[in-house]
Design an enzyme around this catalytic site. Structure first.
Site: not given
Ligand code: NAD
Ligand code: UGA
Length: 460
Positions: A163, A218, A274
């Site tokens: 994602e 990713k 992340c």
């Molecule tokens: P999160 O902690 O918000 O959510 C994960 C959820 O999974 C929790 O609610 C937890 O209770 C649940 N969980 C864990 N083990 C479980 C199980 N065995 N059965 C059922 N539920 C279970 O995490 P997130 O931010 O959604 O991130 C999830 C993944 O996506 C990570 O690998 C992260 O790197 C990736 N990711 C996150 C973002 C982001 O913006 N947060 C963007 C892209 C990718």
């Molecule tokens: C980032 C990536 O942008 C997503 O594509 C990815 O899916 C995600 O991580 C993930 O894997 O979790 P996110 O962390 O939600 O998304 O937000 P960003 O907009 O990327 O910002 C990350 C951090 O960098 C923030 O603290 C932001 O303030 C900082 N940032 C971003 C800067 O300081 N300067 C910039 O120009 C851009």
């Protein structure tokens, strides 16, 4: 392959919730069930009051409102949902390991493995298992092995579908992605997932690759994005000593179409769940293959980011005559960026920790982050006792209360509302000299100087 009728997603967090809400919104004929072990989280996703959804994202309430109860369901019945699904997304957390081999760097895959074992134990029919979580390259191999060795003889196809949404813009990112990436070996399984996305994403934006390229892409995408932030932050320090202005430099280089204007905003440091986790993971993987030059190269992105946070805190202390002991410093913002309630790895946590070490009195206002979360973030660091954290930090829900009688203001998050405050009134109520430390380059230097503030911004 028959079209997908039922999707289950394990993990109702920042990714699972919004992603599945949009898949359900755009595919009314597919039943989408999001399951989680966390009962409170599921209850919040089911809350009638859409203001209580566990994830704050602009526009998410409308999407949930459209699909929930129609073909989008949130539940704690994990096994039932696994049993019924044709396709299962794994969207659980993959934090940095805090113990054992790879501690502090490798991704902790225990939640992923638990999911795989549970899927294997429950499944009585063939299933497509989709990695939605961010995972180390070659995790699909381990998943396949667990599923095949502990399953009931049914056939599992593994796909990688990382994602790329960013928090704060999750809904627009999902509605209009630059690309959707699907890695896999089995053409039919890939096509089944392509069809889910084709409901709203143009076919040419759906990329298909082999499993390993997808998993690795990713980590690499996040590493490149974070690298740009660390690069401009490195230049911000140089700007401060040379008289250049980092915004002007960013504009000048960003106009070059080969460089591009995005992700060049200097800041107090990147946060979020992340960037750091994924780069550390990349570094760890490179080291396990003995690629030390590669590992060192990417590690520097994190070192620079840590330096930027420390530097900002140090700047506050130095400017305030080398002592902040007993001084009231108002923090505007705690979230790691605007338009989210997420605080994971937020720079604010580390800047606050540094100032608390110097016995500053920090008063925080953030429009979306609760006091409970702020104390939890500080307690998690383990730097001082929970009692000391509560003695030194106060959290208020009115910005003017945070700013009243403050020695200094520090802007930690770029929330739009901060720009619209009555800065003349704030100046009246503050101690003199009235310092503003803008870690986001958000406020209007000219105006603040005119009002008599001593204004410091990153990179100027
Ligand atoms: P999160 O902690 O918000 O959510 C994960 C959820 O999974 C929790 O609610 C937890 O209770 C649940 N969980 C864990 N083990 C479980 C199980 N065995 N059965 C059922 N539920 C279970 O995490 P997130 O931010 O959604 O991130 C999830 C993944 O996506 C990570 O690998 C992260 O790197 C990736 N990711 C996150 C973002 C982001 O913006 N947060 C963007 C892209 C990718
Ligand atoms: C980032 C990536 O942008 C997503 O594509 C990815 O899916 C995600 O991580 C993930 O894997 O979790 P996110 O962390 O939600 O998304 O937000 P960003 O907009 O990327 O910002 C990350 C951090 O960098 C923030 O603290 C932001 O303030 C900082 N940032 C971003 C800067 O300081 N300067 C910039 O120009 C851009």
């Amino acid at each position: 392959m028959k079209p997908i009728k039922k999707i289950t997603c394990i993990g109702a967090g920042y990714v699972g919730g919004p992603t599945m809400a949009v898949i359900a919104q755009k595919n009314p004929n597919i039943q989408v069930t999001v399951v989680d072990l966390n009962r409170a989280r599921i209850a919040a996703w089911n809350d009638h009051d859409l203001n209580n959804l566990p994830v704050y994202e602009p526009g998410l309430d409308a999407v949930v409102n459209e699909a929930r109860g129609r073909n989008l369901f949130f539940s704690t019945e994990v096994e039932k949902a696994i049993d019924e699904a044709d396709m299962i997304f794994i969207s659980v957390n993959t934090p940095t390991k805090t113990y054992g081999k790879g501690k502090g760097q490798a991704a902790d895959l225990k939640f992923i493995e638990l999911c795989a074992r549970q899927i294997a134990a429950v499944a009585k029919e063939d299933k497509i298992v989709v990695e939605k979580s961010t995972l180390p390259v070659r995790t699909a191999e381990a998943l396949k092995s667990i599923l095949d060795n502990t399953g009931n003889g049914v056939n599992f196809q593994i796909l990688s579908n990382p994602e790329f949404l960013a928090e704060g813009t999750a809904v627009t990112d999902l509605h209009n992605p630059d690309r959707v990436l699907i890695g896999g070996e089995d053409e039919q399984a890939i096509e089944a997932l392509v069809q889910v996305y084709e409901a709203w994403v143009p076919r040419e934006r759906i990329l298909t690759t082999n499993l390993w390229s997808s998993e690795l892409s990713k980590l690499v995408a996040n590493a490149f994005l974070a690298q740009r932030v660390s690069s401009i932050n490195a230049i911000s320090e140089l700007c401060e000593v040379t008289g250049a202005n980092v915004d002007e430099v960013a504009r000048a280089i960003g106009q070059d179409s080969r460089i591009g204007p995005k992700f060049l905003k200097a800041s107090v440091g990147f946060g979020g769940s992340c960037f750091q986790k994924d780069i550390l993971n990349l570094v760890y993987i490179a080291r396990t293959y003995n690629l030390h030059a590669v590992a060192d190269y990417w590690e520097q992105v994190i070192i620079m980011n840590d330096h930027q946070k420390t530097r900002f805190a140090e700047k506050i202390i130095q400017t305030m005559y080398n002592t902040v002991n007993g001084k009231h410093i108002a923090f505007l913002g705690w979230a790691f960026k605007k338009d989210t309630n997420d605080t994971r790895e937020s720079a604010a946590i580390y800047v606050a920790d540094h100032l608390l070490d110097e016995e500053a009195h920090v008063v925080v206002y953030d429009p979306k982050v609760s006091a409970e979360q702020i104390y939890k973030d500080l307690d998690y660091l383990g730097t001082r006792s929970p009692e000391d954290n509560r003695r030194l930090i106060k959290v208020v829900d009115n910005p003017y209360e945070a700013l009243d009688a403050a020695h200094a203001v520090a802007v930690l998050t770029e929330w739009d509302e901060f720009k619209g405050y009555d800065w003349a009134k704030i100046k009246e109520g503050m101690k003199r000299p009235s310092f503003v430390f803008d870690g986001r380059k958000l406020l209007d230097r000219k105006e603040l100087n005119r009002l008599g503030f001593a204004y410091y911004a990153i990179g100027e």
